[in-house]
Structures are given as C-alpha cells and as structure tokens.
Design a protein around this motif. Structure first.
Motif, PDB file in Angstrom:
ATOM      1  N   GLY A  67       0.825  -1.201   0.000  1.00  0.00           N
ATOM      2  CA  GLY A  67       0.000   0.000   0.000  1.00  0.00           C
ATOM      3  C   GLY A  67       0.859   1.251   0.000  1.00  0.00           C
ATOM      4  N   PRO A  68       0.313   2.377   0.455  1.00  0.00           N
ATOM      5  CA  PRO A  68       1.063   3.632   0.471  1.00  0.00           C
ATOM      6  C   PRO A  68       2.312   3.543   1.331  1.00  0.00           C
ATOM      7  CG  PRO A  68      -1.283   4.017   0.823  1.00  0.00           C
ATOM      8  CD  PRO A  68      -1.068   2.537   0.914  1.00  0.00           C
ATOM      9  N   VAL A  69       3.332   4.292   0.960  1.00  0.00           N
ATOM     10  CA  VAL A  69       4.576   4.302   1.722  1.00  0.00           C
ATOM     11  C   VAL A  69       4.328   4.962   3.079  1.00  0.00           C
ATOM     12  CG1 VAL A  69       6.924   5.202   1.795  1.00  0.00           C
ATOM     13  CG2 VAL A  69       5.978   4.349  -0.350  1.00  0.00           C
ATOM     14  N   PRO A  70       4.733   4.343   4.169  1.00  0.00           N
ATOM     15  CA  PRO A  70       4.483   4.925   5.492  1.00  0.00           C
ATOM     16  C   PRO A  70       5.160   6.282   5.640  1.00  0.00           C
ATOM     17  CG  PRO A  70       5.186   2.626   5.669  1.00  0.00           C
ATOM     18  CD  PRO A  70       5.403   3.021   4.253  1.00  0.00           C
ATOM     19  N   SER A  71       4.535   7.154   6.414  1.00  0.00           N
ATOM     20  CA  SER A  71       5.120   8.478   6.635  1.00  0.00           C
ATOM     21  C   SER A  71       6.464   8.381   7.351  1.00  0.00           C
ATOM     22  CB  SER A  71       4.156   9.349   7.443  1.00  0.00           C
ATOM     23  OG  SER A  71       3.860   8.729   8.699  1.00  0.00           O
ATOM     24  N   SER A  72       6.634   7.369   8.203  1.00  0.00           N
ATOM     25  CA  SER A  72       7.916   7.207   8.889  1.00  0.00           C
ATOM     26  C   SER A  72       9.040   6.921   7.904  1.00  0.00           C
ATOM     27  CB  SER A  72       7.823   6.067   9.916  1.00  0.00           C
ATOM     28  OG  SER A  72       7.462   4.841   9.279  1.00  0.00           O
ATOM     29  N   SER A  73       8.743   6.172   6.838  1.00  0.00           N
ATOM     30  CA  SER A  73       9.760   5.886   5.823  1.00  0.00           C
ATOM     31  C   SER A  73      10.080   7.137   5.020  1.00  0.00           C
ATOM     32  CB  SER A  73       9.275   4.771   4.888  1.00  0.00           C
ATOM     33  OG  SER A  73       9.088   3.561   5.598  1.00  0.00           O
ATOM     34  N   ARG A  74       9.057   7.961   4.726  1.00  0.00           N
ATOM     35  CA  ARG A  74       9.323   9.216   4.011  1.00  0.00           C
ATOM     36  C   ARG A  74      10.216  10.130   4.844  1.00  0.00           C
ATOM     37  NH1 ARG A  74       3.726   9.093   2.791  1.00  0.00           N
ATOM     38  NH2 ARG A  74       3.335  10.819   4.223  1.00  0.00           N
ATOM     39  N   ARG A  75       9.908  10.212   6.147  1.00  0.00           N
ATOM     40  CA  ARG A  75      10.729  11.058   7.014  1.00  0.00           C
ATOM     41  C   ARG A  75      12.159  10.534   7.095  1.00  0.00           C
ATOM     42  NH1 ARG A  75       5.936  11.208  10.227  1.00  0.00           N
ATOM     43  NH2 ARG A  75       6.752   9.525  11.518  1.00  0.00           N
ATOM     44  N   ALA A  76      12.305   9.218   7.111  1.00  0.00           N
ATOM     45  CA  ALA A  76      13.648   8.634   7.158  1.00  0.00           C
ATOM     46  C   ALA A  76      14.435   8.979   5.898  1.00  0.00           C
ATOM     47  CB  ALA A  76      13.553   7.116   7.328  1.00  0.00           C
ATOM     48  N   PHE A  77      13.762   8.967   4.740  1.00  0.00           N
ATOM     49  CA  PHE A  77      14.453   9.326   3.501  1.00  0.00           C
ATOM     50  C   PHE A  77      14.848  10.804   3.511  1.00  0.00           C
ATOM     51  CE2 PHE A  77      14.277  10.944  -0.878  1.00  0.00           C
ATOM     52  CZ  PHE A  77      15.335  10.214  -1.421  1.00  0.00           C
ATOM     53  N   MET A  78      13.966  11.664   4.034  1.00  0.00           N
ATOM     54  CA  MET A  78      14.297  13.088   4.109  1.00  0.00           C
ATOM     55  C   MET A  78      15.475  13.327   5.046  1.00  0.00           C
ATOM     56  SD  MET A  78      10.391  14.510   4.271  1.00  0.00           S
ATOM     57  CE  MET A  78       9.190  13.900   3.085  1.00  0.00           C
ATOM     58  N   ASP A  79      15.518  12.592   6.164  1.00  0.00           N
ATOM     59  CA  ASP A  79      16.655  12.707   7.075  1.00  0.00           C
ATOM     60  C   ASP A  79      17.939  12.260   6.383  1.00  0.00           C
ATOM     61  OD1 ASP A  79      15.047  13.656   9.085  1.00  0.00           O
ATOM     62  OD2 ASP A  79      14.741  11.689  10.021  1.00  0.00           O
ATOM     63  N   LEU A  80      17.820  11.212   5.559  1.00  0.00           N
ATOM     64  CA  LEU A  80      18.984  10.740   4.805  1.00  0.00           C
ATOM     65  C   LEU A  80      19.500  11.834   3.874  1.00  0.00           C
ATOM     66  CD1 LEU A  80      20.882   8.496   3.703  1.00  0.00           C
ATOM     67  CD2 LEU A  80      19.031   7.828   2.164  1.00  0.00           C
ATOM     68  N   CYS A  81      18.582  12.526   3.212  1.00  0.00           N
ATOM     69  CA  CYS A  81      18.979  13.603   2.297  1.00  0.00           C
ATOM     70  C   CYS A  81      19.627  14.749   3.051  1.00  0.00           C
ATOM     71  CB  CYS A  81      17.771  14.086   1.506  1.00  0.00           C
ATOM     72  SG  CYS A  81      17.133  12.882   0.318  1.00  0.00           S
ATOM     73  N   ARG A  82      19.106  15.062   4.235  1.00  0.00           N
ATOM     74  CA  ARG A  82      19.706  16.146   5.009  1.00  0.00           C
ATOM     75  C   ARG A  82      21.132  15.789   5.438  1.00  0.00           C
ATOM     76  NH1 ARG A  82      14.424  16.008   7.436  1.00  0.00           N
ATOM     77  NH2 ARG A  82      13.142  17.727   6.634  1.00  0.00           N
ATOM     78  N   CYS A  83      21.333  14.539   5.834  1.00  0.00           N
ATOM     79  CA  CYS A  83      22.677  14.106   6.207  1.00  0.00           C
ATOM     80  C   CYS A  83      23.624  14.191   5.010  1.00  0.00           C
ATOM     81  CB  CYS A  83      22.634  12.676   6.756  1.00  0.00           C
ATOM     82  SG  CYS A  83      21.793  12.508   8.345  1.00  0.00           S
ATOM     83  N   ALA A  84      23.119  13.803   3.844  1.00  0.00           N
ATOM     84  CA  ALA A  84      23.945  13.876   2.640  1.00  0.00           C
ATOM     85  C   ALA A  84      24.301  15.319   2.320  1.00  0.00           C
ATOM     86  CB  ALA A  84      23.213  13.226   1.469  1.00  0.00           C
ATOM     87  N   ARG A  85      23.344  16.243   2.497  1.00  0.00           N
ATOM     88  CA  ARG A  85      23.630  17.657   2.246  1.00  0.00           C
ATOM     89  C   ARG A  85      24.706  18.179   3.184  1.00  0.00           C
ATOM     90  NH1 ARG A  85      23.963  21.257  -1.396  1.00  0.00           N
ATOM     91  NH2 ARG A  85      21.921  20.654  -2.234  1.00  0.00           N
ATOM     92  N   LYS A  86      24.653  17.784   4.445  1.00  0.00           N
ATOM     93  CA  LYS A  86      25.679  18.217   5.395  1.00  0.00           C
ATOM     94  C   LYS A  86      27.056  17.733   4.972  1.00  0.00           C
ATOM     95  CE  LYS A  86      22.588  18.474   9.413  1.00  0.00           C
ATOM     96  NZ  LYS A  86      22.286  17.919  10.756  1.00  0.00           N
ATOM     97  N   GLU A  87      27.121  16.479   4.508  1.00  0.00           N
ATOM     98  CA  GLU A  87      28.407  15.949   4.046  1.00  0.00           C
ATOM     99  C   GLU A  87      28.892  16.710   2.815  1.00  0.00           C
ATOM    100  OE1 GLU A  87      30.336  13.697   5.492  1.00  0.00           O
ATOM    101  OE2 GLU A  87      28.904  13.665   7.148  1.00  0.00           O
ATOM    102  N   MET A  88      27.970  17.059   1.916  1.00  0.00           N
ATOM    103  CA  MET A  88      28.355  17.837   0.730  1.00  0.00           C
ATOM    104  C   MET A  88      28.898  19.202   1.137  1.00  0.00           C
ATOM    105  SD  MET A  88      25.208  17.032  -1.881  1.00  0.00           S
ATOM    106  CE  MET A  88      25.791  18.279  -3.039  1.00  0.00           C
ATOM    107  N   ASN A  89      28.255  19.842   2.109  1.00  0.00           N
ATOM    108  CA  ASN A  89      28.715  21.156   2.559  1.00  0.00           C
ATOM    109  C   ASN A  89      30.096  21.076   3.187  1.00  0.00           C
ATOM    110  OD1 ASN A  89      26.373  22.398   1.698  1.00  0.00           O
ATOM    111  ND2 ASN A  89      25.359  22.251   3.678  1.00  0.00           N
ATOM    112  N   LYS A  90      30.348  19.994   3.917  1.00  0.00           N
ATOM    113  CA  LYS A  90      31.666  19.825   4.542  1.00  0.00           C
ATOM    114  C   LYS A  90      32.749  19.651   3.480  1.00  0.00           C
ATOM    115  CE  LYS A  90      30.001  17.719   8.843  1.00  0.00           C
ATOM    116  NZ  LYS A  90      30.002  16.479   9.662  1.00  0.00           N
ATOM    117  N   GLN A  91      32.436  18.878   2.445  1.00  0.00           N
ATOM    118  CA  GLN A  91      33.432  18.614   1.400  1.00  0.00           C
ATOM    119  C   GLN A  91      33.674  19.830   0.523  1.00  0.00           C
ATOM    120  OE1 GLN A  91      32.380  15.125  -0.827  1.00  0.00           O
ATOM    121  NE2 GLN A  91      32.190  13.836   1.000  1.00  0.00           N
TER     122      GLN A  91
END
Length: 356
Positions: A67-91
């Motif tokens: 069925g629909p993707v759980p909201s907890s999984s969407r939030r987890a993916f968004m957190d993943l993207c934020r972590c990736a952005r922080k790593e990009m900013n550091k580099q």
C-alpha cells in the motif's frame, strides 16, 4: 518540502546535485535505506541543466510493505537527504542552506513526459520607442486574443455603466485604430471606444482594453478538477523575508478532457503538479488569500500552448506570477525579490481580485 502521495508511491523533490551525490558517493546509504525499509528509490523526472529532480519511493517487490509508503519511511528518507547535504557542505566548503530538499531552480513548465524544465531566458531589452510600440500591441492583444474568460454566474448580471456618444478630445478607437463610431466611454476609467469594438472585446474579457480595469467579476477556464493545498514550514526562511516561515502552495491537476470553454474541446490534456512559495508574513498571507480567490475563480491556470516548451493543449500559468523556487532571485523565479508581493498584487487586481 514538497511530497506528493500517490496510491502506491510517494514523490519527493530534491536538488539535482544532492541526488547525484547520493547516487554516486552515497550509494551505500541508499542500499541500507532500501534494506531497512523495504523500499526502492528511483528518479521519475529529472531537470535539465542541474536544476532539480523528482524521486519516487515505492515498495520493493515481495517486501513486507504494502500500500502507500508509510510516513515514517518518508521522514527517514528526508533525514537521509539532510545528512547527505551536510556531508556535501563539509566537502565543498559551501554555506549551509535550510531544507535543501526543496528545488533551487524555478520549474515553470513540464513537458508531455513530465520532465522538469529550466526557466526561460531573460527577456530582451528594448529601447523606449520599442517599449511603447510593444505596450500598444499588448493593449490590442488584450482586447482580441486573450484566453477566454467568462462572467461569474450570479443572481443578477453585473452592471457596467457607460457614457455613450459623449464629446472628447480623443477620436481614435484604441481597438480598431480608426475613428470612433458610436462612442462609448467606460465610467470607471474614462477610456472610449467604438460601441461594436467594445462589445467584441468584452466577449473575450470584461476589462478595459487599455488599462485592463475589470468590469464585473471574472471566471477563467482553468480546469475544474484541480486542487490547491497549502503547507506551512516555520523553520524555512525565504531570502529577503528573514524572521518569517514559508508558505508552500501545491497545485495539482490530474489529466482530463478539454471542455467547450477550452481551445480544443474533446482533446485530452496531461496532468501537472506545481509548487510555489510565499513568506509566512502578514503581507505574504494577504497575497495567499488573494490567490485562493483567484484559484476559486479559475484564473491561476489556463489551457493553451506552453511558452517554455511550445507544447499545445497543456495546462499553463495564466499571467499571475508565482515563485516556483526558493533561491536564485527573479531570473530563476525565486527569492530575494523585494517587489514581488507588490507585483503579484497588481496582477491580481487587473483580474478583479482585490482585498475586501
């Protein structure tokens, strides 16, 4: 942040550099996310020239998620993207930006396959004589070739007072450019035209062909099956409007068939989703209220030919400008733009949408 929930999937808009980083150096992160949540992450629409792209989260075949993707999984993916952005900013040593999932280049049109396109090039500069000639041509077009608008059905017909056969210094009709026949003067703005010319112009749009002052409420030919969703993000600040949150406006239209009021009745048009941004300030919320009224009167969009892609029979903006990006300034349809809220208020006023 723009998240569009579907029947069995979700889409998230991310910046193109962020996705490229995840898809390359961050590949183990995606594999770990997929294994933990039983989801796949695929690009469904990609912007040109490094703008932004839409990625879809969907259950992996045979996974426990259904069925629909759980909201907890969407939030987890968004957190993943934020972590990736922080790593990009550091580099890269780049300054941090809030909510990097939001697109950083304005998206104004989508083609038939739904790909995201860059904004059009800036307009060509004109001399004063060319500008005067262009404005004169635009005034004529407003009376002859504007998208069809109709009078809002009300209990009584809107009254338009005119002064006929009056005397005046101007004896030339701005519509036909000939000598005025059966002179008719609009009472609110004082502009005069041939009676027959004004009648034909009002069949297209009930507004003065010269100053575009509206006579009576209007309703446009925007598809009636769309929706306007408003989300507020108190943590996101728009450049030039620091100290206030952000208002995200999500317009969504499914595919449909053109009606009699459209250019090609019976011809199908593709669906589209648009995201726009306003500051969550008193002035921004005042403009939001005007945009709600314009949407209810079906004036935000129309069906026609896209000026960006050249495609016909598609949903396009209808001369009420929106900010479809957070950054980049006016050239990228983003902020900062100190005069934007004043300009869009004037555009809405020209269509008869004013604060009561």
């Amino acid at each position: 942040m723009s998240v569009r929930a579907g029947q069995d999937s979700d889409e998230v808009l991310v910046s193109q550099p962020l996705w490229d980083y995840l898809d390359a150096a961050g590949q183990p992160w995606l594999l770990d996310f997929q294994s933990k949540h039983g989801l796949r992450v695929d690009v469904v629409r990609r912007g040109e020239r490094g703008g932004c792209c839409a990625v879809r989260l969907r259950p992996v075949d045979g996974a426990a998620v259904a069925g629909p993707v759980p909201s907890s999984s969407r939030r987890a993916f968004m957190d993943l993207c934020r972590c990736a952005r922080k790593e990009m900013n550091k580099q890269d040593g780049a300054p941090k930006r809030k909510r990097s999932l939001l697109p950083c280049v304005g998206v104004t049109e989508t083609d038939g396959e739904g790909s995201l396109l860059p904004p059009p090039p800036p307009p060509t500069r004109r001399s004063q004589r060319q500008q005067a000639k262009y404005r004169k041509s635009a005034d004529l077009d407003s009376a002859i070739s504007l998208p069809i608008s109709h009078e809002v059905p009300t209990g009584r017909k809107a009254e338009i007072s005119v002064i006929s056969s009056g005397e005046g210094d101007n004896s030339t009709c701005s519509i036909c450019m000939g000598e005025i026949v059966e002179k008719t003067t609009l009472d609110k703005c004082g502009h005069s035209f041939c009676r027959a010319c004004l009648d034909r112009a009002f069949q297209v749009k009930r507004a003065c062909p010269v100053c575009r002052l509206v006579y009576g409420p209007l309703i446009g030919n925007q598809p009636a099956n769309g929706s306007m969703i408003v989300e507020r993000d108190p943590d996101l600040e728009l450049p030039g409007h620091e100290g206030y949150g952000c208002v995200c406006i999500i317009y969504s239209f499914p595919p449909g068939m053109q009606a009699q009021e459209h250019p090609n009745p019976g011809v199908r048009y593709p669906g589209t989703d648009r995201v726009a941004y306003l500051p969550d300030s008193p002035e921004g919320n005042r403009v939001l209220g005007l945009l709600r009224r314009a949407f209810e009167q079906r004036l935000i969009f129309t069906i026609g030919t896209s000026m960006t892609t050249g495609m016909q029979n598609v949903i396009t903006w209808n001369d009420i400008h929106h900010k479809t990006s957070i950054w980049g300034g006016p050239r990228c349809f983003g902020y900062p733009d100190p005069t934007y809220l004043v300009r869009v208020t004037e555009e809405l006023r020209e269509k008869g949408i004013t604060a009561d």
